[in-house]
Design an enzyme around this catalytic site. Structure first.
Site, short mmCIF file in Angstrom:
data_model
loop_
_atom_site.label_atom_id
_atom_site.label_comp_id
_atom_site.label_asym_id
_atom_site.label_seq_id
_atom_site.Cartn_x
_atom_site.Cartn_y
_atom_site.Cartn_z
N LEU A 1 -42.18 -15.94 -5.90
CA LEU A 1 -42.06 -15.82 -7.50
C LEU A 1 -43.50 -16.53 -8.02
O LEU A 1 -44.25 -17.41 -7.11
CB LEU A 1 -41.19 -17.26 -7.37
CG LEU A 1 -39.41 -16.95 -7.42
CD1 LEU A 1 -38.49 -18.09 -7.80
CD2 LEU A 1 -39.20 -15.29 -8.40
N ASP A 2 -44.20 -16.85 -8.94
CA ASP A 2 -45.28 -16.78 -9.75
C ASP A 2 -45.30 -18.52 -9.97
O ASP A 2 -43.95 -18.99 -10.14
CB ASP A 2 -45.27 -16.61 -11.17
CG ASP A 2 -45.45 -14.73 -11.62
OD1 ASP A 2 -45.87 -14.13 -10.30
OD2 ASP A 2 -45.12 -14.17 -12.47
N LYS A 3 -46.18 -18.59 -9.97
CA LYS A 3 -46.68 -20.61 -10.09
C LYS A 3 -45.96 -20.71 -11.60
O LYS A 3 -44.61 -21.48 -10.69
CB LYS A 3 -47.73 -20.55 -10.85
CG LYS A 3 -47.86 -22.12 -9.97
CD LYS A 3 -49.55 -22.39 -10.77
CE LYS A 3 -49.85 -23.59 -11.43
NZ LYS A 3 -51.17 -24.16 -11.25
#
Length: 328
Positions: free
Chosen positions: A156-158
């Protein structure tokens, strides 16, 4: 000892004073016929595939300790013995345990299902060489040291929150990777997009994604006849819409970098707070308004069907309230 200077600055060593490590690897039957770079990346977890390819091009990967193999596409054979000379990099030095709180939703001997908060980076990378989910997993279970990427099979993106499944053993990782490739793991997201929803309530977005040729730090919908990229498929369903924005249910069928963010922007609904892809910030929203709220799959060994669901984080709930959107 060979000269330890690697010519490409992107692959610079962390310290030229550190002794080179020579590691020996034997090709198992299960890897027979695979590309050499894939075999190396599968066997040496703390170095990226591109870095290992670079070492190969410089002659640091040898068959039977004396024959350099320079081509990443070389097909390995079961029983072959390789020696590789490894030089420290920021990434390899970042592959260390760090005590980081991890919210575990489910666990058994094979897998974890975790809740990743917004703001936590999943894997060490330039600008974030410590304090990542990977560092926390290494501290949580010493067995993670023997599993590629500490068992991380998707990301998952930051600034995206939500559910992730993580492998605790090599066998579980192989099984989960195959399940993802076969689209047997269902990943569902909730997103807030700008502007009133357009088009039919359910939209199948099948647009290829690759590096933006005008800005290499972004991804973009690309023309595969002119640019490199991969096919990408997302199902988008509008749950509610108002003048300022829309609440959208997103289901991934492929797993490209920034896929939902790129596809939402491509149809005119960039995510709230996603300034990289044309969204605008809203007070109380940290990063893009995107949450992996449901994860469903059959357990790779017990075959029991598992489904997990998370409530929306407070900041996304605030965004819904401010724009008059409802979620049941």
């Amino acid at each position: 000892m060979k000269d330890q200077t690697l010519e490409d600055e992107d692959f610079s060593m962390a310290s030229v004073d550190t002794e080179v490590e020579r590691r020996k690897l034997s090709v198992p039957i299960s890897m027979h016929g695979q590309r050499l770079d894939r075999f190396l990346a599968d066997s040496i977890y703390e170095f990226s595939r591109s870095y290992l390819q670079h070492l190969m091009s410089l002659g640091y990967v040898k068959l039977q300790s004396d024959k350099p193999i320079l081509k990443a596409s070389y097909r390995v054979k079961a029983g072959e013995e390789y020696q590789i000379e490894l030089f420290p990099t920021d990434e390899s030095n970042a592959f260390v345990p760090q005590p980081i709180p991890i919210d575990i939703v489910f666990e058994d001997e094979s897998i974890w299902v975790i809740h990743k908060p917004a703001g936590l980076v999943v894997h060490p990378a330039p600008g974030n060489w410590s304090g990542t989910l990977l560092n926390g997993l290494l501290a949580l279970d010493s067995r993670a040291l023997s599993v590629p990427r500490a068992g991380i099979v998707h990301r998952l993106d930051k600034d995206t929150s939500g559910l992730m499944v993580v492998a605790r053993t090599r066998q579980a990782m192989d099984a989960l990777v195959d399940m993802i490739a076969q689209r047997e793991i269902k990943r569902e997201y909730l997103a807030i997009g700008h502007r009133s929803w357009s088009g039919p309530q359910v939209r199948e977005i099948q647009l290829p994604i690759g590096r933006d040729p005008k800005n290499r730090i972004r991804m973009a919908v690309v023309d595969l006849s002119k640019n490199s990229g991969k096919e990408a498929h997302t199902t988008l369903s509008c749950l509610d819409t108002q003048a300022e924005g829309c609440l959208v249910h997103c289901q991934l069928h492929t797993g490209r970098t920034h896929q939902i963010r790129v596809h939402m922007a491509a149809i005119g609904h960039p995510l709230l707070g996603d300034v990289i892809y044309g969204g605008k910030p809203l007070e109380g929203i940290g990063g893009q308004a995107l949450h992996a709220f449901r994860l469903s799959f059959s357990h790779p060994f017990t075959h029991k069907y598992l489904s997990f669901k998370l409530d929306l984080p407070t900041d996304i709930q605030n965004g819904l309230r401010l724009w008059g959107l409802s979620y049941n």
